[in-house]
Design a protein around this motif. Structure first.
Motif, PDB file in Angstrom:
ATOM      1  N   ALA A 169      -3.022  -2.153  -6.633  1.00 36.41           N
ATOM      2  CA  ALA A 169      -2.342  -0.880  -6.401  1.00 36.41           C
ATOM      3  C   ALA A 169      -0.855  -1.125  -6.176  1.00 36.41           C
ATOM      4  O   ALA A 169      -0.461  -2.125  -5.565  1.00 36.41           O
ATOM      5  CB  ALA A 169      -2.955  -0.162  -5.201  1.00 36.41           C
ATOM      6  N   GLN A 170      -0.030  -0.228  -6.684  1.00 32.88           N
ATOM      7  CA  GLN A 170       1.416  -0.463  -6.719  1.00 32.88           C
ATOM      8  C   GLN A 170       2.218   0.757  -6.297  1.00 32.88           C
ATOM      9  O   GLN A 170       1.710   1.879  -6.294  1.00 32.88           O
ATOM     10  CB  GLN A 170       1.819  -0.866  -8.138  1.00 32.88           C
ATOM     11  N   SER A 198      -1.370   0.976  -1.651  1.00 31.05           N
ATOM     12  CA  SER A 198      -1.059  -0.412  -1.983  1.00 31.05           C
ATOM     13  C   SER A 198      -0.744  -1.265  -0.762  1.00 31.05           C
ATOM     14  O   SER A 198      -0.559  -0.770   0.356  1.00 31.05           O
ATOM     15  CB  SER A 198       0.138  -0.465  -2.934  1.00 31.05           C
ATOM     16  N   THR A 199      -0.663  -2.582  -1.006  1.00 27.83           N
ATOM     17  CA  THR A 199      -0.185  -3.545  -0.013  1.00 27.83           C
ATOM     18  C   THR A 199       0.810  -4.457  -0.728  1.00 27.83           C
ATOM     19  O   THR A 199       0.723  -5.677  -0.675  1.00 27.83           O
ATOM     20  CB  THR A 199      -1.361  -4.362   0.569  1.00 27.83           C
ATOM     21  N   ASP A 200       1.770  -3.839  -1.405  1.00 27.05           N
ATOM     22  CA  ASP A 200       2.706  -4.620  -2.217  1.00 27.05           C
ATOM     23  C   ASP A 200       4.071  -4.777  -1.568  1.00 27.05           C
ATOM     24  O   ASP A 200       5.009  -5.280  -2.201  1.00 27.05           O
ATOM     25  CB  ASP A 200       2.844  -4.027  -3.623  1.00 27.05           C
ATOM     26  N   GLY A 201       4.219  -4.352  -0.315  1.00 30.95           N
ATOM     27  CA  GLY A 201       5.491  -4.513   0.375  1.00 30.95           C
ATOM     28  C   GLY A 201       6.609  -3.657  -0.180  1.00 30.95           C
ATOM     29  O   GLY A 201       7.779  -3.870   0.142  1.00 30.95           O
ATOM     30  N   LYS A 227      -7.891   0.005   2.268  1.00 31.38           N
ATOM     31  CA  LYS A 227      -7.499   0.068   0.863  1.00 31.38           C
ATOM     32  C   LYS A 227      -8.376  -0.805  -0.020  1.00 31.38           C
ATOM     33  O   LYS A 227      -8.011  -1.140  -1.141  1.00 31.38           O
ATOM     34  CB  LYS A 227      -6.028  -0.337   0.734  1.00 31.38           C
ATOM     35  N   GLY A 228      -9.544  -1.182   0.519  1.00 32.90           N
ATOM     36  CA  GLY A 228     -10.524  -1.900  -0.277  1.00 32.90           C
ATOM     37  C   GLY A 228     -10.596  -3.393  -0.052  1.00 32.90           C
ATOM     38  O   GLY A 228     -11.369  -4.076  -0.728  1.00 32.90           O
ATOM     39  N   ALA A 274       2.768   1.797   5.175  1.00 31.90           N
ATOM     40  CA  ALA A 274       2.514   1.988   3.752  1.00 31.90           C
ATOM     41  C   ALA A 274       2.375   0.664   3.015  1.00 31.90           C
ATOM     42  O   ALA A 274       2.970   0.433   1.966  1.00 31.90           O
ATOM     43  CB  ALA A 274       3.617   2.836   3.114  1.00 31.90           C
ATOM     44  N   GLY A 275       1.562  -0.235   3.580  1.00 36.84           N
ATOM     45  CA  GLY A 275       1.319  -1.515   2.931  1.00 36.84           C
ATOM     46  C   GLY A 275       2.561  -2.367   2.804  1.00 36.84           C
ATOM     47  O   GLY A 275       2.696  -3.169   1.883  1.00 36.84           O
ATOM     48  N   GLY A 276       3.483  -2.206   3.768  1.00 36.07           N
ATOM     49  CA  GLY A 276       4.724  -2.964   3.743  1.00 36.07           C
ATOM     50  C   GLY A 276       5.854  -2.279   3.011  1.00 36.07           C
ATOM     51  O   GLY A 276       6.958  -2.822   2.928  1.00 36.07           O
TER      52      GLY A 276
END
Length: 365
Positions: free
Chosen positions: A108-109, A137-140, A210-211, A248-250
């Motif tokens: 996720a992005q 997401s967890t994309d920072g 988030k899975g 928000a995932g970073g």
């Protein structure tokens, strides 16, 4: 006759703040028909923030934008231009967990969020209000920063894949083409105070939502840590321990690295609504959210509204889908789940039970 303000948050994934406010008010009026009702649906930087600003600020303009969704598929979204040329961009609208057909913690992005920000800047926005709740997401914030001009490269000089998956292979970051903040700056609206890393950080606390399974969390954490290290090598001085960096995932961290500042989402929306002034002229206020828990008093809508009510010297009443912590600062509280018999029934018909909650609070008033 009393004046009663209804200022709930949305019941996430179940009913919008405007729907909940109307249902609570209808229930209240069925018991106290002579009271004056004021609807002031709220948000805290998550889902529904765009709608709350659109209702609160006359002359605001919704602008459509085509973005890459959190799953990589194209989708239609929008952002909001306020009359003072500030743009409100909501992550949940572009990169939210509710847009995912299936959870994908590594892939996720936040690309779409960046695209909406870029569209606002291209349209001449002079300031940004960035609501970042509800992330998938967890994309920072890597996808967002890439759209804004950052280059996230592997050892071969190729762009890393989107999402957290690409972060562990990150070799260096180039920020020379990163877009400048608008003249009015960028404020991040969030109710989350988590750091980027560690046991209270983005991966550990929010990854499972988030899975991510137990074995996935350390890998997600490693990706975020690598991202922070590579940004530090460019001269970015943001501390990953900064409160809100893990939001928000970073994405909070990515926005801080861009130069944005973090502000409590509830207060920003409340100020736009003129909620302090509304409560100063009211006799009571009813607020609520889908789940009232230990975090609700720390920056979420019910805690914020209760604080305003205390300052105004009026009682605050709470209606929540479920109540799992002792409500603080409220003269009365009702759980929709208890009224309905269980959570499934309340979630299945939230507006019916919100109206029942409004009636029950009115009977107790």
């Amino acid at each position: 006759m009393s004046t009663v303000v209804f200022a709930p948050d949305s019941f996430k994934g179940s009913a919008t703040a405007a729907e909940v406010a109307s249902a609570l008010a209808a229930g209240w009026s069925s018991v106290r028909p002579d009271d004056r009702i004021v609807l002031a649906p709220m948000a805290d930087g998550g889902e529904g923030t765009l709608d709350a600003f659109e209702v609160a600020v006359p002359g605001s303009s919704r602008r459509p934008v085509r973005v890459t969704g959190p799953d990589g598929a194209p989708r239609n979204a929008s952002w909001l231009l306020l009359p003072d040329e500030t743009a409100v961009v909501e992550l949940a609208e572009t990169s939210g967990i509710g847009l995912m057909p299936a959870l994908a913690s590594f892939d996720a992005q936040t690309t779409g969020f960046g695209q909406a920000i870029a569209a606002a800047l291209d349209a001449g926005a002079t300031g940004l209000l960035l609501a970042i709740g509800g992330s998938a997401s967890t994309d920072g914030g890597a996808g967002m920063l890439s759209v804004l001009g950052a280059r996230l490269l592997d050892a071969a000089g190729e762009a890393v894949p989107p999402g957290n998956r690409g972060l562990t292979g990150l070799d260096h970051v180039e920020l020379g083409s990163l877009r400048a903040l608008p003249a009015g700056g960028a404020r991040v609206l969030s109710d989350v105070t988590s750091p980027l890393l560690g046991p209270d950080g983005a991966a550990a606390v929010f990854g499972p939502q988030k899975g991510a399974g137990p074995d996935d969390v350390p890998v997600l954490e490693a990706g975020l840590a690598r991202f922070a290290d590579m940004l530090r090598e460019t001269g970015v001085t943001v501390d990953p321990a900064t409160p809100g960096a893990g939001a928000a995932g970073g994405t909070g961290f990515g926005l801080l690295a861009w130069g944005a500042t973090i502000a409590p989402g509830s207060a920003a929306v409340g100020e736009a609504l003129g909620l302090p002034a509304l409560l100063a002229g009211a006799d009571s206020v009813v607020t609520g959210e889908g789940r009232y828990d230990d975090q609700s008093a720390a920056g979420k809508v019910p805690g914020y509204v209760a604080g305003l009510a205390g300052a105004a010297g009026i009682p605050a009443l709470l209606a929540a889908g479920s109540i799992t912590a002792q409500p603080r600062g409220f003269a009365g509280a009702v759980s929709l789940s208890e009224l309905a018999g269980d959570s499934a029934a309340a979630i299945g018909d939230p507006l019916r039970w919100a109206a029942a909650a409004g009636a029950e609070l009115a009977r107790r008033a």
